[in-house]
Design a protein around this motif. Structure first.
Motif, short mmCIF file in Angstrom:
data_model
loop_
_atom_site.label_atom_id
_atom_site.label_comp_id
_atom_site.label_asym_id
_atom_site.label_seq_id
_atom_site.Cartn_x
_atom_site.Cartn_y
_atom_site.Cartn_z
N GLU A 189 1.86 -19.29 13.83
CA GLU A 189 0.68 -20.11 13.55
C GLU A 189 1.03 -21.36 12.74
O GLU A 189 0.54 -22.46 13.03
CB GLU A 189 -0.35 -19.29 12.77
N ARG A 190 1.89 -21.21 11.74
CA ARG A 190 2.18 -22.32 10.83
C ARG A 190 3.20 -23.30 11.42
O ARG A 190 3.08 -24.51 11.25
CB ARG A 190 2.73 -21.80 9.50
N GLU A 191 4.22 -22.76 12.08
CA GLU A 191 5.35 -23.60 12.47
C GLU A 191 5.64 -23.61 13.97
O GLU A 191 6.57 -24.26 14.42
CB GLU A 191 6.62 -23.16 11.73
N LEU A 192 4.86 -22.85 14.74
CA LEU A 192 5.07 -22.76 16.20
C LEU A 192 6.48 -22.25 16.54
O LEU A 192 7.09 -22.69 17.52
CB LEU A 192 4.81 -24.11 16.87
N VAL A 193 6.97 -21.35 15.73
CA VAL A 193 8.27 -20.70 15.97
C VAL A 193 8.01 -19.24 16.33
O VAL A 193 7.35 -18.52 15.58
CB VAL A 193 9.18 -20.78 14.73
N ALA A 194 8.53 -18.83 17.48
CA ALA A 194 8.32 -17.46 17.94
C ALA A 194 9.48 -16.57 17.53
O ALA A 194 10.65 -16.91 17.75
CB ALA A 194 8.15 -17.43 19.46
N ALA A 195 9.17 -15.43 16.93
CA ALA A 195 10.15 -14.40 16.59
C ALA A 195 9.53 -13.06 16.96
O ALA A 195 8.31 -12.93 17.05
CB ALA A 195 10.50 -14.45 15.11
N VAL A 196 10.37 -12.07 17.16
CA VAL A 196 9.89 -10.74 17.54
C VAL A 196 9.97 -9.82 16.32
O VAL A 196 11.02 -9.75 15.68
CB VAL A 196 10.72 -10.15 18.69
N PRO A 197 8.89 -9.12 15.99
CA PRO A 197 8.93 -8.20 14.85
C PRO A 197 9.96 -7.10 15.06
O PRO A 197 10.08 -6.54 16.15
CB PRO A 197 7.51 -7.63 14.80
N GLY A 198 10.69 -6.78 14.01
CA GLY A 198 11.68 -5.72 14.11
C GLY A 198 11.07 -4.36 14.39
O GLY A 198 11.74 -3.47 14.93
N THR A 199 9.80 -4.19 14.04
CA THR A 199 9.12 -2.91 14.31
C THR A 199 9.20 -2.54 15.78
O THR A 199 9.26 -1.35 16.13
CB THR A 199 7.65 -3.00 13.85
N PHE B 240 11.63 -2.70 17.56
CA PHE B 240 12.95 -2.11 17.80
C PHE B 240 13.26 -1.03 16.77
O PHE B 240 14.42 -0.74 16.49
CB PHE B 240 14.02 -3.20 17.75
N LEU B 241 12.19 -0.46 16.19
CA LEU B 241 12.33 0.59 15.17
C LEU B 241 13.08 0.08 13.94
O LEU B 241 13.82 0.82 13.29
CB LEU B 241 13.02 1.83 15.74
N ALA B 242 12.89 -1.21 13.63
CA ALA B 242 13.53 -1.82 12.47
C ALA B 242 12.49 -2.61 11.67
O ALA B 242 12.53 -3.85 11.63
CB ALA B 242 14.68 -2.72 12.90
N PRO B 243 11.53 -1.92 11.05
CA PRO B 243 10.51 -2.64 10.27
C PRO B 243 11.14 -3.43 9.13
O PRO B 243 12.14 -3.01 8.54
CB PRO B 243 9.62 -1.51 9.74
N GLY B 244 10.55 -4.57 8.83
CA GLY B 244 11.08 -5.42 7.78
C GLY B 244 12.09 -6.43 8.28
O GLY B 244 12.66 -7.19 7.49
N TYR B 245 12.29 -6.46 9.59
CA TYR B 245 13.22 -7.41 10.20
C TYR B 245 12.49 -8.24 11.26
O TYR B 245 11.42 -7.86 11.73
CB TYR B 245 14.38 -6.68 10.89
N ILE B 246 13.09 -9.36 11.62
CA ILE B 246 12.62 -10.13 12.77
C ILE B 246 13.82 -10.43 13.66
O ILE B 246 14.96 -10.47 13.18
CB ILE B 246 11.92 -11.44 12.37
N ARG B 247 13.56 -10.62 14.95
CA ARG B 247 14.64 -10.95 15.88
C ARG B 247 14.49 -12.40 16.33
O ARG B 247 13.44 -12.81 16.80
CB ARG B 247 14.62 -10.04 17.11
N LEU B 248 15.56 -13.16 16.16
CA LEU B 248 15.63 -14.54 16.62
C LEU B 248 16.65 -14.63 17.75
O LEU B 248 17.66 -13.94 17.73
CB LEU B 248 16.05 -15.47 15.48
N SER B 249 16.39 -15.51 18.70
CA SER B 249 17.31 -15.68 19.83
C SER B 249 17.98 -17.04 19.77
O SER B 249 17.32 -18.05 19.51
CB SER B 249 16.56 -15.54 21.16
N TYR B 250 19.29 -17.06 20.03
CA TYR B 250 19.98 -18.35 20.14
C TYR B 250 20.32 -18.66 21.60
O TYR B 250 21.22 -19.47 21.89
CB TYR B 250 21.23 -18.42 19.25
N ALA B 251 19.57 -18.07 22.53
CA ALA B 251 19.68 -18.44 23.94
C ALA B 251 18.79 -19.65 24.19
O ALA B 251 17.80 -19.60 24.93
CB ALA B 251 19.28 -17.27 24.83
N ASN B 252 19.14 -20.73 23.53
CA ASN B 252 18.36 -21.96 23.59
C ASN B 252 19.30 -23.13 23.34
O ASN B 252 20.47 -22.93 23.00
CB ASN B 252 17.23 -21.92 22.55
#
Length: 205
Positions: free
Chosen positions: A159-169, A171-183
């Motif tokens: 919402e604030r920065e228009l950056v998409a990340a996937v919640p770690g939850t 992937f059974l990893a709460p408290g984390y986010i997943r970022l992709s460098y396939a860009n």
């Protein structure tokens, strides 16, 4: 315990540095008769939309897998099958060039992440994702919005920065986010700049 093993090798060609991929059967040959190895062309060969995967299984089991798959998803078209066969046979050098480029982009992203507050991460040794620990930001607020968990963190970041990340939850990893460098490098640098700004504005307890 005679457990069956499903061994996913989809990222086997995308490893970095001194990391090497090892097939589970090469490490423990005795499990070969109860191992199903699965793979595909979507990651290493950048053929995501072609929807081709394959499996290696004991001879008596493979036809049964094929029968179930045929009823669940029908069949891949012949064009996609021939294209995938061509990739597997001929595209080794192309995959290596992509692997080197992913490694370079990984270094760019992780270098920028190291400059940011409230986060930590382990440098990825394969694939094209970084799992970022955002637990220090959880419980803080972003422009008055409480970041209760990694899902709320990702929602606020979008919402604030228009950056998409996937919640770690996911992937059974709460408290984390997943970022992709396939860009592209440009998009990675811009996204990391926005993430840094977002983190700097979080008010923590």
């Amino acid at each position: 315990h005679d457990l069956w093993i499903i061994f996913d090798e989809i990222y086997e060609r995308l490893v970095y540095g001194t990391t090497t991929h090892r097939n589970i059967v090469s490490l423990a040959p005795e499990v070969m008769d109860r191992t199903i190895q699965i793979n595909g062309v979507s990651k290493a060969f950048a053929m995501t939309g072609w929807r081709i995967g394959y499996a290696l299984a004991p001879g008596w089991l493979a036809p049964k897998i094929g029968a179930i798959q045929g009823h669940l998803t029908s069949n891949a078209c012949s064009i996609a099958q021939w294209a995938s066969l061509g990739a597997l046979r001929e595209a080794g050098q192309d995959v290596e060039r992509m692997r080197e480029e992913f490694s370079r982009r990984r270094d760019i992203m992780t270098g920028l992440l190291r400059e940011m507050p409230l986060i930590s991460f382990e440098e990825p040794r394969g694939a094209f994702y970084v799992f970022v620990n955002v637990q220090k930001a959880i419980g803080g607020t972003s422009e008055g919005k409480l970041l209760e968990d990694d899902g709320m963190f990702c929602e606020a970041l979008l919402e604030r920065e228009l950056v998409a990340a996937v919640p770690g939850t996911a992937f059974l990893a709460p408290g984390y986010i997943r970022l992709s460098y396939a860009n592209s490098e440009e998009e990675i640098r811009e996204g990391m700049s926005r993430l840094k700004r977002f983190l700097q504005r979080i008010e923590t307890k």
